[in-house]
Design a protein around this motif. Structure first.
Motif, PDB file in Angstrom:
ATOM      1  N   ILE A  51     -55.924  15.859  -2.351  1.00 16.05           N
ATOM      2  CA  ILE A  51     -56.442  17.166  -2.728  1.00 16.05           C
ATOM      3  C   ILE A  51     -57.334  17.675  -1.612  1.00 16.05           C
ATOM      4  N   SER A  52     -57.219  18.962  -1.325  1.00 20.46           N
ATOM      5  CA  SER A  52     -57.955  19.553  -0.213  1.00 20.46           C
ATOM      6  C   SER A  52     -59.436  19.677  -0.521  1.00 20.46           C
ATOM      7  N   TRP A  53     -60.196  20.109   0.469  1.00 19.76           N
ATOM      8  CA  TRP A  53     -61.638  20.082   0.419  1.00 19.76           C
ATOM      9  C   TRP A  53     -62.219  20.856  -0.776  1.00 19.76           C
ATOM     10  N   SER A  54     -61.605  22.006  -1.070  1.00 23.65           N
ATOM     11  CA  SER A  54     -62.122  22.831  -2.171  1.00 23.65           C
ATOM     12  C   SER A  54     -61.155  22.919  -3.333  1.00 23.65           C
ATOM     13  N   SER A  55     -60.252  21.941  -3.397  1.00 29.42           N
ATOM     14  CA  SER A  55     -59.302  21.807  -4.511  1.00 29.42           C
ATOM     15  C   SER A  55     -58.223  22.877  -4.547  1.00 29.42           C
ATOM     16  N   GLU A  56     -58.063  23.647  -3.485  1.00 24.46           N
ATOM     17  CA  GLU A  56     -57.062  24.715  -3.526  1.00 24.46           C
ATOM     18  C   GLU A  56     -55.651  24.206  -3.307  1.00 24.46           C
ATOM     19  N   THR A  57     -55.505  23.026  -2.735  1.00 22.23           N
ATOM     20  CA  THR A  57     -54.176  22.501  -2.434  1.00 22.23           C
ATOM     21  C   THR A  57     -54.079  21.036  -2.836  1.00 22.23           C
ATOM     22  N   THR A  58     -52.966  20.684  -3.467  1.00 22.47           N
ATOM     23  CA  THR A  58     -52.687  19.286  -3.774  1.00 22.47           C
ATOM     24  C   THR A  58     -51.287  18.934  -3.283  1.00 22.47           C
ATOM     25  N   SER A  59     -51.107  17.658  -3.031  1.00 22.42           N
ATOM     26  CA  SER A  59     -49.811  17.161  -2.590  1.00 22.42           C
ATOM     27  C   SER A  59     -49.576  15.827  -3.280  1.00 22.42           C
ATOM     28  N   TYR A  60     -48.330  15.598  -3.737  1.00 21.12           N
ATOM     29  CA  TYR A  60     -48.029  14.378  -4.482  1.00 21.12           C
ATOM     30  C   TYR A  60     -46.741  13.741  -3.976  1.00 21.12           C
ATOM     31  N   ALA A  61     -46.689  12.437  -4.128  1.00 23.38           N
ATOM     32  CA  ALA A  61     -45.435  11.741  -3.898  1.00 23.38           C
ATOM     33  C   ALA A  61     -44.445  12.154  -4.992  1.00 23.38           C
ATOM     34  N   ASP A  62     -43.173  12.177  -4.645  1.00 26.00           N
ATOM     35  CA  ASP A  62     -42.157  12.581  -5.614  1.00 26.00           C
ATOM     36  C   ASP A  62     -42.169  11.699  -6.859  1.00 26.00           C
ATOM     37  N   SER A  63     -42.505  10.443  -6.693  1.00 22.88           N
ATOM     38  CA  SER A  63     -42.464   9.484  -7.793  1.00 22.88           C
ATOM     39  C   SER A  63     -43.494   9.769  -8.878  1.00 22.88           C
ATOM     40  N   VAL A  64     -44.538  10.541  -8.555  1.00 22.90           N
ATOM     41  CA  VAL A  64     -45.594  10.801  -9.536  1.00 22.90           C
ATOM     42  C   VAL A  64     -45.733  12.282  -9.869  1.00 22.90           C
ATOM     43  N   LYS A  65     -44.995  13.115  -9.167  1.00 19.56           N
ATOM     44  CA  LYS A  65     -45.115  14.563  -9.358  1.00 19.56           C
ATOM     45  C   LYS A  65     -44.815  14.929 -10.808  1.00 19.56           C
ATOM     46  N   GLY A  66     -45.683  15.739 -11.378  1.00 25.68           N
ATOM     47  CA  GLY A  66     -45.520  16.159 -12.768  1.00 25.68           C
ATOM     48  C   GLY A  66     -46.158  15.218 -13.777  1.00 25.68           C
ATOM     49  N   ARG A  67     -46.542  14.032 -13.335  1.00 27.93           N
ATOM     50  CA  ARG A  67     -47.185  13.058 -14.231  1.00 27.93           C
ATOM     51  C   ARG A  67     -48.639  12.787 -13.837  1.00 27.93           C
ATOM     52  N   PHE A  68     -48.920  12.817 -12.560  1.00 29.43           N
ATOM     53  CA  PHE A  68     -50.261  12.525 -12.066  1.00 29.43           C
ATOM     54  C   PHE A  68     -50.927  13.811 -11.571  1.00 29.43           C
ATOM     55  N   THR A  69     -52.241  13.877 -11.749  1.00 32.53           N
ATOM     56  CA  THR A  69     -53.012  15.026 -11.273  1.00 32.53           C
ATOM     57  C   THR A  69     -54.281  14.535 -10.591  1.00 32.53           C
ATOM     58  N   ILE A  70     -54.491  15.039  -9.391  1.00 30.49           N
ATOM     59  CA  ILE A  70     -55.709  14.707  -8.649  1.00 30.49           C
ATOM     60  C   ILE A  70     -56.678  15.873  -8.752  1.00 30.49           C
ATOM     61  N   SER A  71     -57.939  15.552  -8.937  1.00 30.45           N
ATOM     62  CA  SER A  71     -58.987  16.567  -8.964  1.00 30.45           C
ATOM     63  C   SER A  71     -60.220  16.009  -8.264  1.00 30.45           C
ATOM     64  N   ARG A  72     -61.193  16.865  -8.060  1.00 25.32           N
ATOM     65  CA  ARG A  72     -62.428  16.438  -7.425  1.00 25.32           C
ATOM     66  C   ARG A  72     -63.586  17.276  -7.923  1.00 25.32           C
ATOM     67  N   ASP A  73     -64.762  16.689  -7.882  1.00 23.03           N
ATOM     68  CA  ASP A  73     -66.003  17.368  -8.237  1.00 23.03           C
ATOM     69  C   ASP A  73     -66.925  17.234  -7.035  1.00 23.03           C
ATOM     70  N   ASN A  74     -67.011  18.282  -6.235  1.00 30.21           N
ATOM     71  CA  ASN A  74     -67.817  18.214  -5.014  1.00 30.21           C
ATOM     72  C   ASN A  74     -69.316  18.098  -5.319  1.00 30.21           C
TER      73      ASN A  74
END
Length: 125
Positions: A51-74
């Motif tokens: 996940i990018s610095w301000s959460s505007e962009t995420t990228s996932y491996a195909d194997s977890v896409k749609g099931r896993f979600t990354i977030s952050r609290d700066n």
């Protein structure tokens, strides 16, 4: 001293959920892309997502896409990995990682700036 500490791992049945946390210290959290890797027994460590610095962009491996979600609290210097619809093949040690750059091709095990020590996730079918 840089620290990345994962928590929230454990055992869960297939189709269940877990939420991993990565608390950090010793570096400027906002200046780093945060992500997760995992390593299953007998296999190489693999990219899960980031996940990018301000959460505007995420990228996932195909194997977890749609099931896993990354977030952050700066504000709390913490990153999260929400894992839903878990499968037995998700069983692995999950590692938190920090990288100064977002480009997906740069998210390799050799290029990560900081690593956590990992937390074990076991999914039983």
């Amino acid at each position: 001293q840089v620290q990345l500490v994962e928590s929230g791992g454990g055992s869960v049945q297939a189709r269940g959920s877990l939420r991993l946390s990565c608390t950090t210290a010793g570096f400027t959290f906002d200046n780093y892309v945060m992500g997760w890797f995992r390593q299953a027994p007998g296999r190489e460590r693999e990219f899960v997502g980031c996940i990018s610095w301000s959460s505007e962009t995420t990228s996932y491996a195909d194997s977890v896409k749609g099931r896993f979600t990354i977030s952050r609290d700066n504000a709390k210097d913490t990153a999260f990995l929400q894992m839903n619809s878990l499968k037995s093949e998700d069983t692995a040690v999950y590692y938190c990682a920090a990288h100064a750059l977002l480009q997906r091709s740069l998210w390799t095990t050799g290029a990560v700036d900081y690593w956590g020590k990992g937390t074990l996730v076991t999914v039983s079918s």
